[in-house]
Every structure is written in structure tokens, then in C-alpha cells.
Design an enzyme around this catalytic site. Structure first.
Site, short mmCIF file in Angstrom:
data_model
loop_
_atom_site.label_atom_id
_atom_site.label_comp_id
_atom_site.label_asym_id
_atom_site.label_seq_id
_atom_site.Cartn_x
_atom_site.Cartn_y
_atom_site.Cartn_z
CE LYS A 191 -1.85 2.96 2.16
NZ LYS A 191 -1.59 4.40 1.85
CD GLU A 267 12.50 -0.08 8.44
OE1 GLU A 267 12.19 -1.16 7.93
OE2 GLU A 267 13.37 0.68 8.00
CB CYS A 302 13.03 8.88 8.09
SG CYS A 302 14.13 7.80 7.19
CD GLU A 400 9.97 12.85 11.31
OE1 GLU A 400 8.87 12.35 11.58
OE2 GLU A 400 10.89 12.23 10.75
P1 NAD Z 1 2.43 8.51 7.56
O1 NAD Z 1 2.70 7.74 8.79
O2 NAD Z 1 1.41 9.56 7.57
O3 NAD Z 1 2.03 7.54 6.36
C1 NAD Z 1 2.80 6.42 6.04
C2 NAD Z 1 1.90 5.37 5.43
O4 NAD Z 1 0.94 4.96 6.39
C3 NAD Z 1 1.11 5.87 4.21
O5 NAD Z 1 1.04 4.84 3.25
C4 NAD Z 1 -0.26 6.14 4.80
O6 NAD Z 1 -1.31 6.02 3.87
C5 NAD Z 1 -0.37 5.06 5.86
N1 NAD Z 1 -1.32 5.41 6.92
C6 NAD Z 1 -1.66 6.66 7.35
N2 NAD Z 1 -2.60 6.58 8.31
C7 NAD Z 1 -2.87 5.27 8.50
C8 NAD Z 1 -3.76 4.55 9.36
N3 NAD Z 1 -4.57 5.18 10.22
N4 NAD Z 1 -3.77 3.20 9.28
C9 NAD Z 1 -2.96 2.56 8.42
N5 NAD Z 1 -2.11 3.18 7.57
C10 NAD Z 1 -2.06 4.51 7.62
O7 NAD Z 1 3.86 9.08 7.14
P2 NAD Z 1 4.23 9.98 5.88
O8 NAD Z 1 3.80 11.37 6.16
O9 NAD Z 1 3.78 9.33 4.62
O10 NAD Z 1 5.82 9.87 5.87
C11 NAD Z 1 6.61 10.65 6.68
C12 NAD Z 1 7.07 9.88 7.90
O11 NAD Z 1 7.75 8.70 7.51
C13 NAD Z 1 8.04 10.66 8.72
O12 NAD Z 1 7.72 10.53 10.08
C14 NAD Z 1 9.37 9.97 8.44
O13 NAD Z 1 10.32 10.12 9.44
C15 NAD Z 1 8.95 8.57 8.25
N6 NAD Z 1 9.95 7.80 7.50
C16 NAD Z 1 10.70 6.88 8.18
C17 NAD Z 1 11.68 6.15 7.52
C18 NAD Z 1 12.51 5.12 8.25
O14 NAD Z 1 13.09 4.27 7.62
N7 NAD Z 1 12.57 5.15 9.57
C19 NAD Z 1 11.88 6.33 6.15
C20 NAD Z 1 11.10 7.29 5.48
C21 NAD Z 1 10.14 8.00 6.17
#
Ligand code: NAD
Ligand code: MN
Length: 498
Positions: A191, A267, A302, A400
Site C-alpha cells: 500500500k 520504521e 526520516c 520532526e
Molecule cells: P504517515 O505515517 O502519515 O504515512 C505512512 C503510510 O501509512 C502511508 O502509506 C499512509 O497512507 C499510511 N497510513 C496513514 N494513516 C494510517 C492509518 N490510520 N492506518 C494505516 N495506515 C495509515 O507518514 P508519511 O507522512 O507518509 O511519511 C513521513 C514519515 O515517515 C516521517 O515521520 C518519516 O520520518 C517517516 N519515515 C521513516 C523512515 C525510516 O526508515 N525510519 C523512512 C522514510 C520516512
């Protein structure tokens, strides 16, 4: 000769077509509801494509296809060398379509196409190749029992792996999950983030072309609260690999507890500290990399080095160097090779970044940037921004922001710098700049993070695990260790007559 000029990219973009349907059981298909959502280009506000808005029924279909494929062994029971051959072909196909893959991410989430074509897309090919090559070179174990007993300890694939990924590196985050999970023999239901689903859909098509059998790699675009949640709560998903925010990572742990106790590998977020000591031998390099560490990919990384702890004796000199670099890193059209930074992923993220910046103007010393701008009168662009003399407890230093905003915090003593660096709910990455070997090792030992980069930032390779500590989550991508997420240990004990 490839035409990587501005005009070349613009004409390639104009000729591009987009896959907007879900990819389930080897076929592109509409969502069962028929619903779609718009995939938007944040650099222009224009709609690129209508994309299938998958819901629970589509996730069910994809998981069932994945399960059927897993059970009949069309992929899970291939010899590792045969899976290797298919995934190597996929790596080749990504390389053969490198400009298209780069453009899909650049258009969909605003990153510079020059970065996408030199970093993201080649990275995807490389990670598929690396995991493919590894998979027929890993041996299982025979336990030290005794005569009459033969105890085999093997790593077996789990079944159906759900992957939920963010928008900042759409192709690479999909790859980090899928390459390892597929190499190990699992079926995958991915997804992608709703802000950037296009490259994952094209990846699924290339995987099918490479010979990944029907049902083994499915992509269900849609929103988190519907499609993502359905995967998290699914009773027939064995493992959920998540990259995204800490808040949603915690939700996936709960989904698991509320459903089938699937393994969850979060992650999540970060607020990575960069420690610059006065005995750093090359302040120019440190400044170059400090700026890169926060402005690359618009700071939407991230592991972005968003907290800069600088020894007070060099604070002014170092901040002056950073200001010069910020001024030279102005955003522009992501398709223009002359642009130094791209667009922020969407309006919501842009507004969120600006809220931090506006609050910061009252609490810290704004020395560069701080404004939203447009390019050709459009789009979500934020100037590279630096706050100096930030208090360690200011939200600028703790939360963040996920944008091109650097917080500079001076320190006087090594222990003080280490203590401030560790005083965070996050523990993803950190950098240390010093020419004193003992100090580098001592500080690296004490930093509570998944990766410490010494005299560089964001050190990362296929060969080394990437992931965090504390609320940055405990999943690890890349390296052979990533396979531990997608396999279970199985003991087979054979009695024989001596
Ligand atoms: P997000 O958590 O909003 O979304 C990530 C994914 O989760 C998306 O596919 C989204 O549709 C899904 N999602 C959102 N709400 C959900 C729910 N209620 N139930 C199930 N799935 C849901 O994050 P984002 O804004 O897309 O990405 C930014 C974040 O990702 C930052 O916090 C960043 O630090 C983190 N990130 C971490 C890494 C790592 O390896 N640690 C790498 C890249 C990004
Ligand atoms: Mn988009």
C-alpha cells in the site's frame, strides 16, 4: 546520448502515461467500489492521474491472491536461484526504464528529477539486484545435537507480507520492503502513500514483465485509514512492514494486537543530531554535508540531520558557512537540472512546515529562509531555512518537522553535546564531525541511534542495516538482516538409528 536537459525532461514528462489502477493477481484493475482519487503534482498543483482508491474488499482480493500464490508454491517454493534470476531481470528492467521511474517520483512528490535519476531509481535497481544475488548464498544451520538426532534450523518465508510505505522516497521505500520480502519467497501486498502511488504501480508492472508470477506482488493504492488499516487488521497477513510516522507505527502495533498477532516492523520518524566539534579538520566538508543532510529531498528524509549541535567556539564561523549554502540551495522546478531543491509533497505538509517556522521566528534566531515561495507562480515550495541559537527544549529542536528547516544549538562540552543528542524520543541516526579518533569512537559508542556517521552524514548501503532505536522503531531494512523480518526460524528434528 541521453538528454538530461530541462527541455529533455519536460518533453519526456509530457509524453508519459500513468498506470492508475490497482495491481492485483497479475492484472490492473479498478477498485471494487469504482472510486478513484487524484494524484497531484505539488510543483504545479496539476492532477497527474486518477488512481484506484482501494478499500477493504480490494485488500481482501490482493491478500487472497497472495495467499493462493504462496500456497501453491509458484514463487515460495522456487529454488532460490530461480527467484534470483527473475529479480535480476526486474533490476535490469528498472534500469531500462530509469528516466520513467525517476519522473514518476519527481512529478508525484516534487523531488528533483536529477536526484531521482541518479539516486532513487538506480538505488531501486541496485537493491533488487543485491537481494537477488544474496538469496542463493545464505546457508541454514544444523544444530549441535548428537548422534541419532539431526536438527535442522532453517529460515522459511512467512506467507503474505503487507507493506505500507511513505511518500518521501516512494520507489525506494517500496523496493526496500519488496526486494527482501520477495527474495525470501513471500507474497507481497503493498500500500503506497496516497501522495505518491504512481511509481509502485509501474514497479508492479515491471515485476510481472520480469516473471514475478501472478498474485505474488500486488499494489493497492488508497488511503491510510481505509486501505492501510485493512492491511494492518487483516487476519491473513503474516507480517506488516511499515515505514512512516511514529504515530501510525504505533497504530500498526495495535492493529496486530486486535487481529492475528502478525509481526509488525515499524520504521518511523527521526530528529537526527549532527555534532560538529571544533577539532573537525575540514569545516568546509562538514558545512557541505550538514547542508546536504537537511536540504536534500527538501528535508523530507526520516534520517535528516535536523538538529545541529556545534561547539560554541566555531558557532559563528560555521553558521555563516551554512547560511551561504542555504542561499545557494534555492528551490525551483523539479524538472530543471539547475534547481537545487524541489517542491514539498503537498499543501498539508507545506502548511505544517510553515507553522513550525512561524512559531520559531518568535523563539529562535532566523538566519536564512523562512518563507514559502512559488515557482512560475505555482506550487508548494519552502526556502531552505536555518534557525540559530535554538533552545534545546524548543519544538524546533524536538519535533520532526520533515522539511528544509535546520535548528542550530551551541554546546561547550562533549558530554553536554552527547546528552542533548540523546535527549529525544527518536533514535534513527546521528553524525559526528571530529578529527580526534578517540572522541569519534567515544561519542559514537554513546549515541543511542541505529546509524552513526562519522565525518559524513546519512551513511547508507545495501550491505548495512538501516533502522532505529527508541520511537524511531525497530524494523531494519537493507543488509542480510532485513531477511530476518520476512522469514521465521523453523526446526526440523530427525531421529535416525545409529
Ligand atoms: P504517515 O505515517 O502519515 O504515512 C505512512 C503510510 O501509512 C502511508 O502509506 C499512509 O497512507 C499510511 N497510513 C496513514 N494513516 C494510517 C492509518 N490510520 N492506518 C494505516 N495506515 C495509515 O507518514 P508519511 O507522512 O507518509 O511519511 C513521513 C514519515 O515517515 C516521517 O515521520 C518519516 O520520518 C517517516 N519515515 C521513516 C523512515 C525510516 O526508515 N525510519 C523512512 C522514510 C520516512
Ligand atoms: Mn502526488
Amino acid at each position: 546520448m541521453l538528454d538530461y536537459t530541462y527541455d529533455g525532461w519536460k518533453s519526456r514528462a509530457a509524453a508519459l502515461s500513468f498506470r492508475g489502477q490497482a495491481f492485483i493477481d497479475g492484472k490492473f484493475t479498478d477498485a471494487a467500489s469504482g472510486k478513484t482519487f487524484a494524484s497531484v503534482n505539488p510543483a504545479t498543483g496539476g492532477v497527474l492521474a486518477q488512481v484506484a482508491e482501494c478499500g477493504g474488499e480490494d485488500v481482501d482480493r490482493a491478500v487472497a491472491a497472495g495467499r493462493r500464490a504462496f500456497e501453491d508454491g509458484r514463487w515460495s517454493r522456487l529454488a532460490p536461484g530461480d527467484r534470483k534470476a527473475v529479480l535480476l531481470k526486474l533490476a535490469d528492467l528498472i534500469r531500462a526504464n530509469l528516466e520513467e521511474m525517476a519522473l514518476l517520483d519527481s512529478l508525484d512528490m516534487g523531488k528533483l528529477v536529477t536526484d531521482a535519476v541518479t539516486v532513487d531509481a538506480p538505488g531501486s535497481a541496485h537493491f533488487f539486484q543485491w537481494h537477488a544475488e544474496a538469496i542463493d548464498k545464505i546457508y541454514d544451520e544444523v544444530a549441535p545435537t548428537g548422534p541419532g538426532d539431526l536438527a535442522l534450523v532453517s529460515r522459511v518465508p512467512l506467507g503474505v507480507v503487507g507493506a505500507v510505505t511513505p511518500w518521501n522516497f516512494p520507489l525506494d521505500m517500496a523496493t526496500w520492503k519488496a526486494a527482501a520480502a520477495l527474495a525470501a519467497g513471500n507474497s507481497v501486498v503493498l500500500k503506497p502513500a496516497e501522495q505518491s502511488p504512481l511509481s509502485a504501480l509501474r514497479l508492479a508492472e515491471l515485476a510481472a514483465e520480469a516473471g514475478v508470477p501472478d498474485g505474488v506482488f500486488n499494489v493497492v493504492p488508497g488511503f491510510g485509514a481505509t486501505a492501510g488499516k485493512a492491511l494492518g487488521l487483516h487476519m491473513d497477513v503474516d507480517c506488516l512492514a511499515f515505514t512512516g510516522s511514529t504515530a501510525i507505527g504505533k497504530m500498526f502495533m495495535q492493529y496486530s494486537g486486535q487481529s492475528n498477532l502478525k509481526q509488525v516492523w515499524p520504521e518511523t520518524g527521526g530528529k537526527s543530531p549532527n555534532l560538529v566539534f571544533a577539532d573537525c579538520g575540514d569545516l568546509e566538508a562538514a558545512a557541505d554535508m550538514a547542508a546536504f543532510g537537511i536540504f536534500f529531498n527538501q528535508g523530507e528524509v526520516c534520517s535528516a540531520n535536523s538538529r545541529l549541535y556545534v561547539e560554541r567556539s566555531i558557532q559563528q564561523e560555521f553558521v555563516d558557512k551554512l547560511i551561504a549554502r542555504a542561499e545557494a540551495t534555492q528551490p525551483g522546478d523539479p524538472l530543471d537540472p539547475a534547481s537545487k531543491m524541489g517542491a514539498i509533497v503537498d499543501e498539508k505538509q507545506t502548511e505544517g512546515i510553515l507553522r513550525f517556522v512561524e512559531a520559531g521566528k518568535a523563539s529562535a534566531n532566523l538566519v536564512a529562509g523562512g518563507e514559502r515561495i512559488t515557482v512560475d507562480g505555482k506550487g508548494c515550495f519552502v526556502q531552505p531555512t536555518i534557525f540559530d541559537d535554538v533552545s534545546h527544549v524548543d519544538p524546533l529542536a524536538r519535533d520532526e518537522i520533515f522539511g528544509p528547516v535546520l535548528s542550530v544549538i551551541p554546546f561547550d562540552r562533549e558530554e553536554e553535546a552527547v546528552a542533548m543528542a540523546n535527549d529525544s524520543i527518536y533514535g534513527l541516526a546521528a553524525s559526528v564531525w571530529t578529527d580526534n579518533l578517540s572522541r569519534a569512537c567515544r561519542v559514537a559508542d554513546r549515541l543511542q541511534v541505529g546509524t552513526v556517521s562519522v565525518n559524513t552524514v546519512d551513511a547508507l548501503s545495501a550491505q548495512t542495516p538501516f533502522g532505529g532505536m527508541k520511537q524511531s522503531g525497530f524494523g531494519r531494512d537493507l543488509s542480510l538482516h532485513s531477511l530476518e523480518k520476512y522469514t521465521a526460524l523453523k526446526t526440523t528434528w530427525i531421529k535416525y538409528k545409529t
